[in-house]
Scaffold this active site. Structure first.
Site, PDB file in Angstrom:
ATOM      1  CE  LYS A  26      -3.973 -20.680 -52.141  1.00  0.00           C
ATOM      2  NZ  LYS A  26      -4.084 -19.130 -52.461  1.00  0.00           N
ATOM      3  CB  SER A  27       1.312 -20.525 -50.958  1.00  0.00           C
ATOM      4  OG  SER A  27       1.708 -19.696 -52.027  1.00  0.00           O
ATOM      5  CG  LEU A  32      -2.024 -17.685 -47.811  1.00  0.00           C
ATOM      6  CD1 LEU A  32      -0.784 -17.245 -46.956  1.00  0.00           C
ATOM      7  CD2 LEU A  32      -1.343 -18.052 -49.149  1.00  0.00           C
ATOM      8  CB  CYS A  43       0.310 -13.850 -49.088  1.00  0.00           C
ATOM      9  SG  CYS A  43      -1.250 -13.996 -49.188  1.00  0.00           S
ATOM     10  CE  LYS A  67       3.936 -14.370 -56.193  1.00  0.00           C
ATOM     11  NZ  LYS A  67       2.725 -15.111 -56.616  1.00  0.00           N
ATOM     12  N   GLY A 102       2.631 -10.198 -63.044  1.00  0.00           N
ATOM     13  CA  GLY A 102       1.713  -9.226 -62.846  1.00  0.00           C
ATOM     14  C   GLY A 102       0.932  -8.836 -64.140  1.00  0.00           C
ATOM     15  N   GLY A 129      -1.827 -15.747 -64.071  1.00  0.00           N
ATOM     16  CA  GLY A 129      -2.759 -15.975 -63.166  1.00  0.00           C
ATOM     17  C   GLY A 129      -3.882 -15.356 -63.639  1.00  0.00           C
TER      18      GLY A 129
HETATM   19  C1  LIG Z   1      -7.016 -15.720 -56.441  1.00  0.00           C
HETATM   20  C2  LIG Z   1      -5.407 -15.775 -56.262  1.00  0.00           C
HETATM   21  C3  LIG Z   1      -4.833 -16.233 -55.465  1.00  0.00           C
HETATM   22  C4  LIG Z   1      -3.395 -16.208 -55.147  1.00  0.00           C
HETATM   23  N1  LIG Z   1      -2.899 -16.886 -54.111  1.00  0.00           N
HETATM   24  C5  LIG Z   1      -1.630 -16.768 -54.152  1.00  0.00           C
HETATM   25  C6  LIG Z   1      -0.690 -17.725 -53.350  1.00  0.00           C
HETATM   26  O1  LIG Z   1      -1.264 -18.635 -52.681  1.00  0.00           O
HETATM   27  N2  LIG Z   1       0.660 -17.487 -53.178  1.00  0.00           N
HETATM   28  C7  LIG Z   1       1.332 -16.765 -53.980  1.00  0.00           C
HETATM   29  O2  LIG Z   1       2.451 -16.670 -53.995  1.00  0.00           O
HETATM   30  N3  LIG Z   1       0.576 -15.778 -54.657  1.00  0.00           N
HETATM   31  C8  LIG Z   1      -0.870 -15.699 -54.916  1.00  0.00           C
HETATM   32  N4  LIG Z   1      -1.359 -15.013 -55.759  1.00  0.00           N
HETATM   33  C9  LIG Z   1      -0.810 -14.169 -56.501  1.00  0.00           C
HETATM   34  C10 LIG Z   1      -0.352 -14.481 -58.111  1.00  0.00           C
HETATM   35  O3  LIG Z   1       0.503 -15.754 -57.740  1.00  0.00           O
HETATM   36  C11 LIG Z   1       0.251 -13.488 -58.699  1.00  0.00           C
HETATM   37  O4  LIG Z   1       1.449 -12.961 -58.246  1.00  0.00           O
HETATM   38  C12 LIG Z   1      -0.679 -12.251 -59.054  1.00  0.00           C
HETATM   39  O5  LIG Z   1      -2.091 -12.618 -59.234  1.00  0.00           O
HETATM   40  C13 LIG Z   1      -0.385 -11.349 -60.280  1.00  0.00           C
HETATM   41  O6  LIG Z   1      -0.305 -11.951 -61.216  1.00  0.00           O
HETATM   42  P1  LIG Z   1      -1.538 -12.092 -62.423  1.00  0.00           P
HETATM   43  O7  LIG Z   1      -2.078 -10.660 -62.615  1.00  0.00           O
HETATM   44  O8  LIG Z   1      -1.225 -12.653 -63.627  1.00  0.00           O
HETATM   45  O9  LIG Z   1      -2.785 -12.576 -61.645  1.00  0.00           O
HETATM   46  C14 LIG Z   1      -2.959 -15.254 -56.088  1.00  0.00           C
HETATM   47  C15 LIG Z   1      -3.601 -14.538 -56.852  1.00  0.00           C
HETATM   48  C16 LIG Z   1      -4.834 -14.605 -56.983  1.00  0.00           C
HETATM   49  C17 LIG Z   1      -5.617 -13.797 -57.824  1.00  0.00           C
END
Ligand SMILES: Cc1cc2nc3c(=O)[nH]c(=O)nc-3n(C[C@H](O)[C@H](O)[C@H](O)COP(=O)(O)O)c2cc1C
Ligand SMILES: Cc1cc2nc3c(=O)[nH]c(=O)nc-3n(C[C@H](O)[C@H](O)[C@H](O)COP(=O)(O)OP(=O)(O)OC[C@H]3O[C@@H](n4cnc5c(N)ncnc54)[C@H](O)[C@@H]3O)c2cc1C
Ligand code: FES
Lengths: 286, 261
Positions: A28-29, A56, A112, A148, A226, A248
């Site tokens: 997590k970031s 965050l 973010c 990112k 994504g 994710g």
């Molecule tokens: C609940 C949740 C929390 C996330 N928190 C972060 C984060 O803290 N830092 C970050 O770089 N991306 C965060 N993301 C983005 C994911 O890392 C990813 O870029 C995005 O969800 C697209 O991928 P996916 O479709 O496989 O989920 C978050 C996504 C979700 C769904």
């Protein structure tokens, strides 16, 4: 690999994902100080995926080092540390502090979409800001840096190039796409933060195009993120030019061992189509 | 679809000082031990175990301990609340001779389980404990259902003086039991798991800070094994609970920082 912010809050959660087939996990970031994050609801589903504005939450870099060390010791795969900062200098500071535990790579969450009220526009909307942060970090530490990026910019390839020129070792793309869902009974946005970021299948075609555009412009590796849910989705990302993918939201659709399932599906496809190596498909769509 | 469904409060009953039962006309179809996320728009959304359920309605037991639960306790018939779920593992009924060990509002989900078990012809001894007589909850409900009720109070103002776990140890030394179920304060659950360990199969229902409730945010993962209490829990086998070393020691607050219990 596991995408940042999904699971990944604690060392033990990263270890748990590593035991389910992930080739690497991203934490997590982590930011400079403790943040509670937004109150619930922080996640809501719609037909094509999820909308999230977790905000965050994190314990702050000092409190998080123990968690990350636990993950490094106990996870069965590399643990990449994701960091963010409210200002450019904070970003650099957090990256340097997080580096003290010796991570194999640091991912910079420049993108973010859910903290604009607190922090203003994400740094990934500006070539200069992104480049400044990367240059400053690279001057201080030698750990590989992955930037990112956000999908909702008109000049994504240019930003990726600026990151490469500033010394980034890889690009990961994309973070979530800004969105909103309104509850028609209460006549209010369903998320406490009102707007959020779209993830899951709806993000997939957007992300594939972003990866395609970026990988035509930079020489450093691109990690596709994504909506990757199946082996075929991952193969699309790789044909667009990604050398690896992050997952994710698909944990929700397919369970915690989605990583193992996706790898198996990719292997089956490669075997059935007589590829001898995954390298043969990277960038094949160009 | 993981999205709050607005349901109407049908009635609110007082259970004990600071504890209310809130009923909604909605066919939830939860398994005993599962929980829902309850949303008060503009405020927050938090987890509550299902304590009552029929085909027409379900009920939650709300203990007023902080800002959210205090506001939730004050809802009136006709108010609308958003509900997501049911989520999580339920209790797994096995065997015929069962023991339930309940403390505080945790007793409600066990009473719902007892309801199901009695329908399947099980024989149930229900141990309910509290600090003193006026804090004992659900004793009437449990007696009326047809369970054997044992009450314990720390001050001896009703039933056996001591802890629920003292009553459990005594019972296990006197009778053979097929399975023990427990829900309540964390230290009690740990003790129950220890008492049962290696002797009798047991399940306990755990709590940790929850945000999504469906296994994405990672907030409810526990040390050192990392399982998600919203998906792989909240009900876990006693042996699993004994592997979770943070139980009784610390939990994670909203930011994820560890806080000593
Ligand atoms: C609940 C949740 C929390 C996330 N928190 C972060 C984060 O803290 N830092 C970050 O770089 N991306 C965060 N993301 C983005 C994911 O890392 C990813 O870029 C995005 O969800 C697209 O991928 P996916 O479709 O496989 O989920 C978050 C996504 C979700 C769904
Ligand atoms: C699976 C599960 C089932 C639960 N069932 C019930 C129930 O049937 N009846 C009942 O009264 N309570 C239940 N709870 C606890 C209830 O969710 C919290 O007491 C409530 O959210 C407290 O919020 P607050 O703002 O009133 O208090 P606060 O002052 O914010 O917190 C009081 C305590 O509750 C914990 N808490 C706060 N927010 C959450 C959250 N989002 N998730 C988990 N814990 C939290 C805090 O860590 C603290 O220990 C359950 C919790 C879980 C995880
Ligand atoms: S509450 Fe989000 S994973 Fe359990």
């Amino acid at each position: 690999m596991l995408a940042s912010g999904v699971m990944g809050v604690s060392g033990a959660s990263l270890k748990y994902v590593s035991e389910n087939g992930a080739g690497a996990v991203v934490s997590k970031s982590i930011g400079p100080e403790e943040r509670k994050g937004h109150p619930n609801p922080v996640l809501a589903e719609f037909k094509g995926g999820f909308l999230n504005a977790v905000g965050l939450p994190n314990a702050g870099v000092e409190n998080s080092l123990g968690e990350l060390e636990f993950a490094q010791k106990n996870a069965s795969c590399p643990v990449i540390v994701s960091v963010f900062g409210g200002s450019k200098d904070e970003f650099v500071d957090v990256a340097v502090k997080a580096n003290s535990i010796g991570p194999p790579m640091i991912e910079l969450d420049l993108s973010c979409p859910n903290t604009e009220v607190d922090f203003g526009k994400p740094f990934a909307t500006s070539c200069d800001d992104a480049a400044y942060i990367i240059r400053e970090i690279k001057q201080r530490i030698s750990t590989p840096i992955m930037a990112k990026l956000a999908p909702n910019v008109p000049n994504l390839a240019e930003i990726a190039k600026a990151c490469e020129d500033a010394g980034a070792d890889a690009i990961s793309a994309v973070n979530t796409m800004p969105g909103m869902l309104i509850d028609i009974e209460t006549k209010k946005p369903v998320l406490y933060n009102k707007s959020g970021g779209v993830s899951g299948p709806a993000l997939h075609p957007i992300a594939v195009k972003c990866v395609y555009d970026i990988s035509r412009t930079v020489k450093i590796p691109v990690v596709g993120i994504g909506g990757v849910t199946t082996g075929k989705d991952a193969l699309q990302m790789m044909m667009a030019g990604a050398t690896a993918v992050q997952i994710g939201t698909a944990i929700y659709y397919r369970g915690i061992d989605v990583f193992r399932q996706v790898c198996e599906e990719m292997e089956t496809y490669l075997k059935e189509n007589n590829y001898s190596s995954i390298n043969e498909i990277i960038g094949a769509a160009h | 679809m993981e999205y709050p469904k607005m349901v109407t409060v049908d009635r609110v009953e007082d259970e004990a000082a600071g504890i209310k039962n809130i009923f909604f006309k909605h066919d939830l179809q939860a398994k005993p031990g599962q929980f829902v996320m309850a949303w008060l728009p503009d405020m927050d959304e938090k987890p509550f175990a299902v304590g009552f359920q029929t085909a027409e309605e379900f009920g939650l037991t709300v203990s007023a301990v902080g800002p959210f639960s205090n506001t939730f306790s004050q809802v009136k018939p006709g108010d609308r609340v958003g509900i997501r779920g049911p989520y999580g593992t339920g209790y797994k009924l096995e065997g015929k001779k069962l023991v339930m060990v309940g403390g505080g509002y945790g007793t409600a989900s066990l009473a719902l389980l007892a309801d199901h078990a009695l329908q399947q012809g099980c024989e149930i001894t229900f141990i309910v404990g509290a600090r003193s007589k006026d804090l004992l909850v659900y004793t009437e409900r449990i007696k009326q259902m047809g369970c054997t009720l044992i009450t314990t109070t720390n001050d001896g103002s009703e039933g056996m003086q001591g802890f629920t776990t003292d009553a459990l140890e005594k019972l296990l030394s006197e009778q053979t039991v097929d399975k023990v179920f427990s829900c309540g304060p964390e230290k009690m659950l740990l003790k129950v798991a220890e008492v049962c360990n290696g002797k009798v199969s047991c399940e306990v229902s755990l709590e940790r800070y929850m945000k999504c409730g469906f296994g994405i945010c990672g907030h409810c993962c526990v040390d050192p094994i990392g399982i998600r209490l919203c998906v792989e829990g909240p009900v876990v086998p006693g042996e699993t609970a004994l592997k979770i070393t943070e139980l009784g020691n610390y939990h994670r607050v909203q930011s994820s920082r560890k806080e000593t219990l």
